[in-house]
Write a protein that holds these residues in place. Structure first.
Motif, PDB file in Angstrom:
ATOM      1  N   PHE A  50      -4.193   3.378   3.291  1.00 44.66           N
ATOM      2  CA  PHE A  50      -4.827   2.121   2.913  1.00 44.66           C
ATOM      3  C   PHE A  50      -6.224   2.398   2.371  1.00 44.66           C
ATOM      4  N   PRO A  51      -6.849   1.398   1.721  1.00 46.82           N
ATOM      5  CA  PRO A  51      -8.210   1.605   1.203  1.00 46.82           C
ATOM      6  C   PRO A  51      -9.224   2.042   2.262  1.00 46.82           C
ATOM      7  N   ASN A  52      -8.983   1.680   3.525  1.00 39.42           N
ATOM      8  CA  ASN A  52      -9.926   2.078   4.580  1.00 39.42           C
ATOM      9  C   ASN A  52      -9.675   3.498   5.091  1.00 39.42           C
ATOM     10  N   GLY A  53      -8.666   4.177   4.525  1.00 39.88           N
ATOM     11  CA  GLY A  53      -8.403   5.562   4.871  1.00 39.88           C
ATOM     12  C   GLY A  53      -7.336   5.778   5.922  1.00 39.88           C
ATOM     13  N   THR A  54      -6.901   4.736   6.612  1.00 39.84           N
ATOM     14  CA  THR A  54      -5.865   4.893   7.630  1.00 39.84           C
ATOM     15  C   THR A  54      -4.495   5.071   6.971  1.00 39.84           C
TER      16      THR A  54
ATOM     17  N   ASP B 186      -0.696   4.651   6.059  1.00 38.29           N
ATOM     18  CA  ASP B 186       0.268   3.549   6.012  1.00 38.29           C
ATOM     19  C   ASP B 186       1.562   4.023   6.663  1.00 38.29           C
TER      20      ASP B 186
ATOM     21  N   ASP C  69      -8.529  11.724  -1.815  1.00 38.29           N
ATOM     22  CA  ASP C  69      -9.592  10.723  -1.890  1.00 38.29           C
ATOM     23  C   ASP C  69     -10.898  11.301  -2.418  1.00 38.29           C
TER      24      ASP C  69
END
Length: 292
Positions: free
Chosen positions: A256-260, A262, A286
Protein backbone atom coordinates in the motif's frame (compact mmCIF):
# COMPACT_ATOMS: atom_id res chain seq x y z
CA UNK A 1 -22.09 45.68 -65.32
CA UNK A 2 -23.00 42.70 -67.44
CA UNK A 3 -20.43 43.62 -70.11
CA UNK A 4 -17.69 44.20 -67.54
CA UNK A 5 -18.26 40.79 -66.02
CA UNK A 6 -18.00 39.17 -69.43
CA UNK A 7 -14.71 41.02 -69.98
CA UNK A 8 -13.38 39.58 -66.73
CA UNK A 9 -14.30 36.11 -67.95
CA UNK A 10 -12.55 36.70 -71.25
CA UNK A 11 -9.40 37.86 -69.42
CA UNK A 12 -9.49 34.72 -67.32
CA UNK A 13 -9.92 32.59 -70.38
CA UNK A 14 -6.88 34.21 -72.00
CA UNK A 15 -4.74 33.19 -69.00
CA UNK A 16 -5.38 29.57 -69.79
CA UNK A 17 -6.30 26.63 -67.54
CA UNK A 18 -2.68 25.70 -66.58
CA UNK A 19 -2.02 29.20 -65.23
CA UNK A 20 -5.22 29.17 -63.20
CA UNK A 21 -4.34 25.78 -61.69
CA UNK A 22 -0.87 27.06 -60.85
CA UNK A 23 -2.20 30.01 -58.88
CA UNK A 24 -4.76 27.81 -57.09
CA UNK A 25 -2.01 25.41 -56.02
CA UNK A 26 0.15 28.32 -54.90
CA UNK A 27 -2.61 29.77 -52.73
CA UNK A 28 -3.25 26.31 -51.19
CA UNK A 29 0.40 25.81 -50.25
CA UNK A 30 0.68 29.30 -48.77
CA UNK A 31 -2.41 28.69 -46.66
CA UNK A 32 -1.23 25.25 -45.49
CA UNK A 33 2.28 26.27 -44.44
CA UNK A 34 0.91 29.45 -42.91
CA UNK A 35 -1.34 27.41 -40.64
CA UNK A 36 1.63 25.19 -39.63
CA UNK A 37 3.68 28.23 -38.65
CA UNK A 38 0.82 29.63 -36.64
CA UNK A 39 0.48 26.32 -34.75
CA UNK A 40 4.06 26.56 -33.45
CA UNK A 41 4.79 28.36 -30.19
CA UNK A 42 8.11 30.14 -30.42
CA UNK A 43 9.69 30.15 -26.94
CA UNK A 44 12.84 31.67 -25.56
CA UNK A 45 16.12 30.56 -27.08
CA UNK A 46 14.62 30.06 -30.51
CA UNK A 47 13.18 26.63 -29.59
CA UNK A 48 9.86 25.49 -30.99
CA UNK A 49 7.33 23.24 -29.31
CA UNK A 50 4.69 21.20 -31.03
CA UNK A 51 1.13 22.41 -30.66
CA UNK A 52 -0.40 19.80 -32.92
CA UNK A 53 -2.94 17.26 -31.77
CA UNK A 54 -0.83 14.39 -30.46
CA UNK A 55 -3.65 11.92 -30.23
CA UNK A 56 -7.37 11.48 -30.75
CA UNK A 57 -9.70 10.26 -28.02
CA UNK A 58 -12.63 7.89 -28.38
CA UNK A 59 -14.97 10.69 -29.47
CA UNK A 60 -12.67 11.82 -32.23
CA UNK A 61 -11.70 15.03 -30.42
CA UNK A 62 -8.21 16.42 -30.70
CA UNK A 63 -5.97 16.22 -27.62
CA UNK A 64 -3.37 18.96 -27.47
CA UNK A 65 0.00 18.33 -25.89
CA UNK A 66 0.95 20.42 -22.84
CA UNK A 67 4.23 22.10 -21.98
CA UNK A 68 6.35 19.48 -20.24
CA UNK A 69 9.21 19.39 -17.74
CA UNK A 70 12.75 18.18 -18.26
CA UNK A 71 11.87 14.59 -17.37
CA UNK A 72 8.57 14.62 -19.28
CA UNK A 73 7.65 13.72 -22.84
CA UNK A 74 6.35 15.79 -25.73
CA UNK A 75 3.88 13.16 -26.86
CA UNK A 76 0.42 12.33 -25.56
CA UNK A 77 0.33 8.54 -25.59
CA UNK A 78 -2.32 5.97 -24.79
CA UNK A 79 -1.66 2.59 -23.16
CA UNK A 80 -4.87 0.50 -23.07
CA UNK A 81 -5.56 -1.19 -19.74
CA UNK A 82 -8.23 -3.05 -17.79
CA UNK A 83 -8.59 -3.07 -14.01
CA UNK A 84 -8.87 -6.74 -13.01
CA UNK A 85 -9.13 -6.22 -9.27
CA UNK A 86 -8.97 -3.57 -6.57
CA UNK A 87 -7.99 -6.13 -3.91
CA UNK A 88 -5.23 -6.66 -4.88
CA UNK A 89 -4.73 -3.73 -7.24
CA UNK A 90 -4.19 -5.64 -10.48
CA UNK A 91 -4.21 -4.08 -13.93
CA UNK A 92 -4.06 -5.85 -17.30
CA UNK A 93 -2.37 -4.30 -20.37
CA UNK A 94 -3.33 -5.98 -23.68
CA UNK A 95 -0.69 -6.02 -26.44
CA UNK A 96 1.85 -4.22 -24.27
CA UNK A 97 4.73 -5.60 -26.36
CA UNK A 98 4.94 -6.84 -29.94
CA UNK A 99 5.37 -10.42 -31.04
CA UNK A 100 8.85 -9.59 -32.34
CA UNK A 101 9.88 -8.06 -29.01
CA UNK A 102 8.69 -11.13 -27.10
CA UNK A 103 10.52 -13.52 -29.43
CA UNK A 104 13.65 -11.40 -29.19
CA UNK A 105 13.67 -11.59 -25.38
CA UNK A 106 13.23 -15.37 -25.48
CA UNK A 107 16.04 -15.73 -28.02
CA UNK A 108 18.54 -13.66 -26.01
CA UNK A 109 17.83 -15.37 -22.66
CA UNK A 110 17.19 -19.02 -23.57
CA UNK A 111 20.89 -20.06 -23.56
CA UNK A 112 21.35 -18.72 -20.01
CA UNK A 113 18.40 -20.38 -18.25
CA UNK A 114 19.11 -22.04 -14.92
CA UNK A 115 16.82 -23.61 -12.26
CA UNK A 116 14.95 -20.82 -10.48
CA UNK A 117 15.85 -20.09 -6.87
CA UNK A 118 14.04 -18.62 -3.85
CA UNK A 119 14.82 -15.92 -1.33
CA UNK A 120 15.05 -18.08 1.80
CA UNK A 121 13.44 -17.16 5.08
CA UNK A 122 14.90 -17.98 8.48
CA UNK A 123 15.00 -21.76 8.90
CA UNK A 124 14.52 -22.53 5.20
CA UNK A 125 17.04 -24.37 3.05
CA UNK A 126 17.29 -25.30 -0.61
CA UNK A 127 16.36 -28.87 0.32
CA UNK A 128 13.21 -28.15 2.33
CA UNK A 129 11.88 -25.68 -0.24
CA UNK A 130 12.16 -27.98 -3.25
CA UNK A 131 9.06 -28.00 -5.42
CA UNK A 132 7.86 -24.52 -4.46
CA UNK A 133 9.32 -22.98 -7.62
CA UNK A 134 10.10 -25.35 -10.47
CA UNK A 135 10.68 -23.01 -13.40
CA UNK A 136 14.00 -22.12 -14.99
CA UNK A 137 15.11 -18.55 -15.48
CA UNK A 138 17.78 -15.89 -15.75
CA UNK A 139 18.28 -12.23 -14.89
CA UNK A 140 19.14 -9.69 -17.56
CA UNK A 141 19.29 -5.90 -17.41
CA UNK A 142 18.44 -3.51 -20.23
CA UNK A 143 22.08 -2.42 -20.36
CA UNK A 144 23.10 -5.98 -21.31
CA UNK A 145 20.68 -6.07 -24.25
CA UNK A 146 22.34 -4.66 -27.37
CA UNK A 147 19.10 -4.87 -29.37
CA UNK A 148 17.37 -2.18 -27.28
CA UNK A 149 14.24 -4.29 -26.80
CA UNK A 150 14.44 -4.38 -23.00
CA UNK A 151 15.12 -0.65 -22.79
CA UNK A 152 11.99 0.04 -24.84
CA UNK A 153 9.91 -2.25 -22.64
CA UNK A 154 11.38 -0.65 -19.51
CA UNK A 155 10.47 2.84 -20.71
CA UNK A 156 6.90 1.75 -21.39
CA UNK A 157 6.63 0.13 -17.94
CA UNK A 158 7.82 3.42 -16.41
CA UNK A 159 5.04 5.27 -18.25
CA UNK A 160 2.42 2.73 -17.19
CA UNK A 161 3.46 2.66 -13.52
CA UNK A 162 4.74 6.27 -13.14
CA UNK A 163 7.75 4.78 -11.34
CA UNK A 164 11.19 5.75 -12.75
CA UNK A 165 13.32 3.09 -14.42
CA UNK A 166 16.01 3.52 -11.76
CA UNK A 167 13.66 1.83 -9.24
CA UNK A 168 13.51 -1.40 -11.26
CA UNK A 169 15.45 -4.61 -10.77
CA UNK A 170 16.86 -6.49 -13.74
CA UNK A 171 14.31 -8.48 -15.73
CA UNK A 172 13.74 -12.01 -14.43
CA UNK A 173 12.91 -14.08 -17.52
CA UNK A 174 11.26 -17.41 -16.67
CA UNK A 175 10.26 -20.54 -18.57
CA UNK A 176 7.66 -22.97 -17.23
CA UNK A 177 7.45 -26.35 -18.94
CA UNK A 178 4.66 -28.92 -18.58
CA UNK A 179 3.91 -29.57 -14.89
CA UNK A 180 6.03 -26.69 -13.63
CA UNK A 181 4.53 -24.04 -11.35
CA UNK A 182 5.20 -21.59 -8.53
CA UNK A 183 3.27 -21.96 -5.28
CA UNK A 184 1.49 -18.88 -3.94
CA UNK A 185 3.85 -16.31 -2.45
CA UNK A 186 4.46 -12.59 -1.92
CA UNK A 187 6.90 -10.52 -3.94
CA UNK A 188 7.34 -8.01 -1.11
CA UNK A 189 9.62 -9.07 1.74
CA UNK A 190 7.89 -9.24 5.12
CA UNK A 191 10.31 -7.68 7.66
CA UNK A 192 9.13 -10.19 10.26
CA UNK A 193 10.44 -13.02 8.07
CA UNK A 194 13.27 -11.42 6.07
CA UNK A 195 14.43 -8.68 8.41
CA UNK A 196 14.19 -4.88 7.97
CA UNK A 197 13.87 -3.74 4.36
CA UNK A 198 15.65 -0.54 3.32
CA UNK A 199 14.29 -0.82 -0.22
CA UNK A 200 11.02 -2.73 -0.53
CA UNK A 201 9.45 -4.29 -3.62
CA UNK A 202 6.17 -2.49 -4.18
CA UNK A 203 5.15 -3.30 -7.77
CA UNK A 204 5.40 -6.35 -10.01
CA UNK A 205 5.01 -6.17 -13.79
CA UNK A 206 4.70 -9.42 -15.71
CA UNK A 207 5.16 -9.41 -19.48
CA UNK A 208 3.92 -12.64 -21.02
CA UNK A 209 6.31 -13.68 -23.78
CA UNK A 210 4.29 -16.64 -25.08
CA UNK A 211 0.80 -18.05 -25.31
CA UNK A 212 0.05 -21.12 -23.19
CA UNK A 213 -2.28 -23.73 -24.63
CA UNK A 214 -3.57 -24.80 -21.22
CA UNK A 215 -2.71 -23.90 -17.64
CA UNK A 216 0.04 -21.53 -16.56
CA UNK A 217 -2.31 -18.81 -15.29
CA UNK A 218 -1.15 -16.21 -12.79
CA UNK A 219 -3.54 -16.60 -9.87
CA UNK A 220 -4.52 -14.51 -6.85
CA UNK A 221 -6.19 -16.84 -4.31
CA UNK A 222 -6.94 -14.06 -1.78
CA UNK A 223 -8.63 -11.75 -4.29
CA UNK A 224 -11.20 -9.57 -2.53
CA UNK A 225 -10.47 -11.26 0.80
CA UNK A 226 -11.43 -14.79 -0.25
CA UNK A 227 -9.74 -17.93 1.16
CA UNK A 228 -8.07 -15.98 3.97
CA UNK A 229 -9.36 -18.19 6.78
CA UNK A 230 -5.95 -19.79 7.34
CA UNK A 231 -6.91 -23.06 5.65
CA UNK A 232 -5.66 -22.25 2.12
CA UNK A 233 -3.29 -24.80 0.58
CA UNK A 234 -0.58 -22.76 -1.14
CA UNK A 235 -0.36 -25.38 -3.91
CA UNK A 236 -3.95 -24.86 -5.01
CA UNK A 237 -4.64 -22.91 -8.17
CA UNK A 238 -7.78 -20.96 -7.22
CA UNK A 239 -9.11 -17.40 -7.11
CA UNK A 240 -8.63 -14.74 -9.79
CA UNK A 241 -6.72 -16.24 -12.73
CA UNK A 242 -5.00 -14.36 -15.55
CA UNK A 243 -4.33 -16.38 -18.69
CA UNK A 244 -0.96 -15.72 -20.34
CA UNK A 245 -1.19 -14.23 -23.82
CA UNK A 246 1.89 -13.25 -25.79
CA UNK A 247 2.64 -9.55 -25.53
CA UNK A 248 0.17 -8.84 -22.72
CA UNK A 249 1.23 -7.29 -19.43
CA UNK A 250 0.00 -7.70 -15.85
CA UNK A 251 0.71 -5.11 -13.17
CA UNK A 252 -0.06 -5.58 -9.48
CA UNK A 253 0.91 -3.80 -6.28
CA UNK A 254 2.49 -5.71 -3.41
CA UNK A 255 2.29 -2.85 -0.91
CA UNK A 256 0.00 0.00 0.00
CA UNK A 257 1.09 3.66 -0.26
CA UNK A 258 1.95 3.61 3.46
CA UNK A 259 4.44 0.79 2.85
CA UNK A 260 2.55 -2.07 4.50
CA UNK A 261 2.24 -5.30 2.52
CA UNK A 262 -1.10 -5.98 0.82
CA UNK A 263 -2.15 -9.40 2.09
CA UNK A 264 -4.38 -9.91 -0.97
CA UNK A 265 -1.35 -9.64 -3.30
CA UNK A 266 -0.51 -13.28 -2.63
CA UNK A 267 -0.08 -14.88 -6.05
CA UNK A 268 1.34 -17.88 -7.86
CA UNK A 269 1.73 -19.57 -11.22
CA UNK A 270 -0.60 -22.47 -11.97
CA UNK A 271 0.97 -25.62 -13.46
CA UNK A 272 1.41 -25.65 -17.22
CA UNK A 273 -0.76 -28.43 -18.67
CA UNK A 274 -0.11 -27.98 -22.40
CA UNK A 275 2.57 -25.92 -24.08
CA UNK A 276 5.25 -23.74 -22.54
CA UNK A 277 5.07 -20.49 -20.57
CA UNK A 278 7.58 -17.66 -20.93
CA UNK A 279 7.33 -14.52 -18.84
CA UNK A 280 9.57 -11.53 -18.11
CA UNK A 281 9.11 -10.09 -14.62
CA UNK A 282 10.12 -6.58 -13.61
CA UNK A 283 10.10 -5.80 -9.88
CA UNK A 284 9.96 -2.15 -8.89
CA UNK A 285 11.08 -0.86 -5.48
CA UNK A 286 10.17 2.17 -3.40
CA UNK A 287 13.65 3.70 -3.84
CA UNK A 288 16.27 3.84 -6.54
CA UNK A 289 18.45 0.74 -6.85
CA UNK A 290 22.19 1.05 -6.46
CA UNK A 291 23.54 -0.40 -9.73
CA UNK A 292 27.10 -0.77 -8.45
Amino acid sequence: MRGKGRGGWEAGAKLGLPVVLFFCSLFFLVGFFGSVLLSLDISGGGETRRRFAESVDGDGEEILGMDYGETGEDLVSSIPFQVLSMRPRAVYFPKFATREQCQGIIKMTKPNLRPSTLALRKGETVENTKGIRTSSGTFISASEDKTGILANVERKIARATMIPRAHGEAFNVLRYEIGQSYYSHYDAFNPAEYGPQKNQRIVSFLLYLSDVKEGGETMFPFENGLNMDGLYDYKKCIGLKVKPRQGDGLLFYSAFPNGTIDATSLHGSCPVIKGEKWVATKWLRDQEIDKE
